[in-house]
Design a protein around this motif. Structure first.
Motif, PDB file in Angstrom:
ATOM      1  N   TYR A 130      39.472  37.018  23.699  1.00 56.04           N
ATOM      2  CA  TYR A 130      39.283  35.640  24.177  1.00 56.04           C
ATOM      3  C   TYR A 130      39.266  34.648  23.015  1.00 56.04           C
ATOM      4  CZ  TYR A 130      36.910  31.486  26.007  1.00 56.04           C
ATOM      5  OH  TYR A 130      36.577  30.194  26.322  1.00 56.04           O
ATOM      6  N   VAL A 161      42.216  34.321  34.556  1.00 60.31           N
ATOM      7  CA  VAL A 161      41.702  33.307  33.640  1.00 60.31           C
ATOM      8  C   VAL A 161      40.280  33.671  33.236  1.00 60.31           C
ATOM      9  CG1 VAL A 161      40.868  31.816  35.519  1.00 60.31           C
ATOM     10  CG2 VAL A 161      41.318  30.839  33.262  1.00 60.31           C
ATOM     11  N   GLN A 162      39.971  33.450  31.964  1.00 58.36           N
ATOM     12  CA  GLN A 162      38.637  33.703  31.427  1.00 58.36           C
ATOM     13  C   GLN A 162      38.188  32.441  30.715  1.00 58.36           C
ATOM     14  OE1 GLN A 162      38.250  37.482  29.427  1.00 58.36           O
ATOM     15  NE2 GLN A 162      36.479  36.822  28.231  1.00 58.36           N
ATOM     16  N   ILE A 163      36.990  31.955  31.018  1.00 58.33           N
ATOM     17  CA  ILE A 163      36.551  30.660  30.489  1.00 58.33           C
ATOM     18  C   ILE A 163      35.431  30.770  29.457  1.00 58.33           C
ATOM     19  CG2 ILE A 163      37.294  29.350  32.506  1.00 58.33           C
ATOM     20  CD1 ILE A 163      34.322  29.388  33.420  1.00 58.33           C
ATOM     21  N   VAL A 223      31.990  24.975  34.741  1.00 60.14           N
ATOM     22  CA  VAL A 223      33.022  24.778  33.729  1.00 60.14           C
ATOM     23  C   VAL A 223      32.923  23.357  33.175  1.00 60.14           C
ATOM     24  CG1 VAL A 223      35.474  24.910  33.225  1.00 60.14           C
ATOM     25  CG2 VAL A 223      34.496  26.355  35.011  1.00 60.14           C
ATOM     26  N   GLN A 265      35.741  23.275  26.962  1.00 61.54           N
ATOM     27  CA  GLN A 265      35.780  24.732  26.918  1.00 61.54           C
ATOM     28  C   GLN A 265      37.232  25.203  26.864  1.00 61.54           C
ATOM     29  OE1 GLN A 265      32.615  25.179  30.336  1.00 61.54           O
ATOM     30  NE2 GLN A 265      32.968  27.189  29.436  1.00 61.54           N
ATOM     31  N   ALA A 308      40.102  27.825  28.260  1.00 63.25           N
ATOM     32  CA  ALA A 308      40.518  28.747  29.311  1.00 63.25           C
ATOM     33  C   ALA A 308      41.620  29.625  28.740  1.00 63.25           C
ATOM     34  CB  ALA A 308      41.028  27.979  30.529  1.00 63.25           C
ATOM     35  N   GLN A 365      46.470  29.849  26.183  1.00 62.98           N
ATOM     36  CA  GLN A 365      45.172  29.197  26.388  1.00 62.98           C
ATOM     37  C   GLN A 365      45.358  27.697  26.471  1.00 62.98           C
ATOM     38  OE1 GLN A 365      43.289  27.098  23.949  1.00 62.98           O
ATOM     39  NE2 GLN A 365      45.245  26.902  22.862  1.00 62.98           N
ATOM     40  N   ILE A 421      40.213  22.748  28.086  1.00 69.59           N
ATOM     41  CA  ILE A 421      40.084  22.117  29.402  1.00 69.59           C
ATOM     42  C   ILE A 421      39.838  20.618  29.249  1.00 69.59           C
ATOM     43  CG2 ILE A 421      38.753  22.082  31.550  1.00 69.59           C
ATOM     44  CD1 ILE A 421      38.088  25.067  30.980  1.00 69.59           C
ATOM     45  N   THR A 457      38.426  19.044  35.291  1.00 70.79           N
ATOM     46  CA  THR A 457      38.086  20.036  36.300  1.00 70.79           C
ATOM     47  C   THR A 457      37.964  19.330  37.636  1.00 70.79           C
ATOM     48  OG1 THR A 457      35.697  19.781  36.014  1.00 70.79           O
ATOM     49  CG2 THR A 457      36.789  21.386  34.590  1.00 70.79           C
TER      50      THR A 457
END
Length: 386
Positions: free
Chosen positions: A146, A300-302, A341, A345, A347, A358, A361, A364
């Motif tokens: 990540y 997706v990993q945040i 979120v 950050q 993603a 990636q 962000i 949202t």
């Protein structure tokens, strides 16, 4: 060589693989108080000495390179600016992007080296066409792909991660002990390295002048005042000091920080559920999708230790959102809402175990509608070259 067990073992494995290895420790801070306390922080004088002892055992040259000015500009100052803009940055991502795999790699290549080798738990695999790809480590519990999601194709081509196939951290510590490394049982570092006492709010308070502003509900009603928006983060529950309870009697959470109006928006926990995220500062880790404008399935990993969530993603025009012609963003729609979120950050998008790319962000969209049209965002995105 950070002075930890992972980078020491990674260096030793590179030596045994027949590479010409030089150990480099990065001096990232000129601040006083350079001795480590427990497992907080990293890159201290003590860490430098630990790294040198390991290098001496391996019989490899060892140097300390001063990147403190670059680190201040690209990581520390960026961290302050992002918080001041109502965003929640990830300094480890910026350090990997700007320091370890940009400034460090650039200097290494200029000196004639072929790659930067680190102790990250991630893997580089080669596809059938000979293209290198960044993948998760064999042990998902220790996977660090990540924080490497910001790497570009060229950086991946010049990176090595010898620990990627190692099943457990215990095995790495055992190997370090067998090699005689004093760092075999050294605790892992955690927290933000330039805030070693862990008090992020206090640290920011000394660098960003607090300005009183309003605390609003989602409909725009004033509920109270704050002493500085920089002290608030999305998902925060405590310290709101609103006084007046919500109509339903349930606690309220920070949903948004608006730096332009210096306001903080709060609401019910349910409103933290996010149905869409997007960012125009996006990169591809290796080859880009052939048609990124066509919606594709992914995960997706945040956060570094969050579970990946099934999603669809695509690169789309942002004209309708920003009002600026010619801008684009990577838009990601998770199969189930993401919680808490915050803009700023990162993603990271995966296809299987491969890190595809990636985005930072920018905006949202809440899964819970309000009575007035609202898009939760920290600031209007600005055009960038992706």
């Amino acid at each position: 060589m950070s002075g930890g067990v992972d980078s020491a073992v990674a260096a030793a494995r590179a030596v045994e693989a027949g590479h010409e290895v030089v150990g480099v420790h990065l001096a990232l801070s000129r601040m006083p108080g350079t001795l480590r306390t427990g497992s907080r922080g990293c890159c201290t004088v003590e860490d430098s000495m630990d790294a040198q002892r390991a290098a001496n055992i391996m019989g490899i040259p060892y140097y300390v390179w001063d990147f403190s000015e670059r680190f201040k500009l690209d990581v520390v100052d960026d961290f302050i600016a992002e918080y001041a803009a109502g965003r929640t940055p990830n300094p480890c991502m910026r350090c990997n992007e700007k320091i370890k795999f940009a400034a460090l790699l650039e200097k290494a290549m200029a000196l004639g080296f072929d790659a930067v080798c680190t102790g990250h738990y991630a893997s580089i695999l080669t596809d059938v066409d000979g293209n290198k790809q960044l993948h998760r480590a064999a042990a998902w519990a220790k996977d660090q792909s990540y924080v490497l999601g910001v790497l570009t194709a060229d950086q991946i081509n010049h990176s090595m991660f010898p620990l990627g196939a190692t099943p457990t951290k215990a095995e790495v510590r055992k190997e370090a002990a067998e090699r005689g490394f004093s760092v075999a049982n050294k605790p892992d570092s955690y927290d933000i390295c330039f805030i070693p006492d862990g008090d992020t709010k206090g640290w920011l308070g000394e660098r960003v002048a607090p300005v009183t502003g309003d605390i609003l509900d989602r409909e725009g009603n004033t509920l109270g005042q704050h002493d500085g928006a920089v002290a608030f983060t999305v998902g925060q529950r405590k310290g709101l000091s609103i006084g007046t309870p919500a109509a339903d009697g349930k606690p309220r959470f920070v949903l948004e920080v608006r730096p332009i109006s210096n306001t903080v928006v709060v609401g019910p926990k349910e409103a933290l559920a996010i149905k869409e995220i997007a960012g125009n500062k996006y990169t591809w880790a290796g080859l880009a999708p052939e048609h990124p404008e066509v919606e594709f399935a992914c995960h997706v990993q945040i956060r570094a230790h969050a579970d990946p969530v099934p999603a669809v993603a695509q690169v789309v025009s942002t004209t309708a959102v920003t009002g600026i012609d010619g801008t684009v963003e990577l838009r990601i729609i998770p199969a189930e809402p993401l919680n808490g979120v915050a803009p700023g950050q990162t993603a990271v998008v995966y296809v299987g175990t491969r890190v595809l790319g990636q985005c930072t962000i920018d905006r949202t969209v809440s899964a819970v509608p309000v009575s007035t049209p609202e898009m939760i965002a920290s600031a209007s995105p600005v055009p960038v070259n992706a």
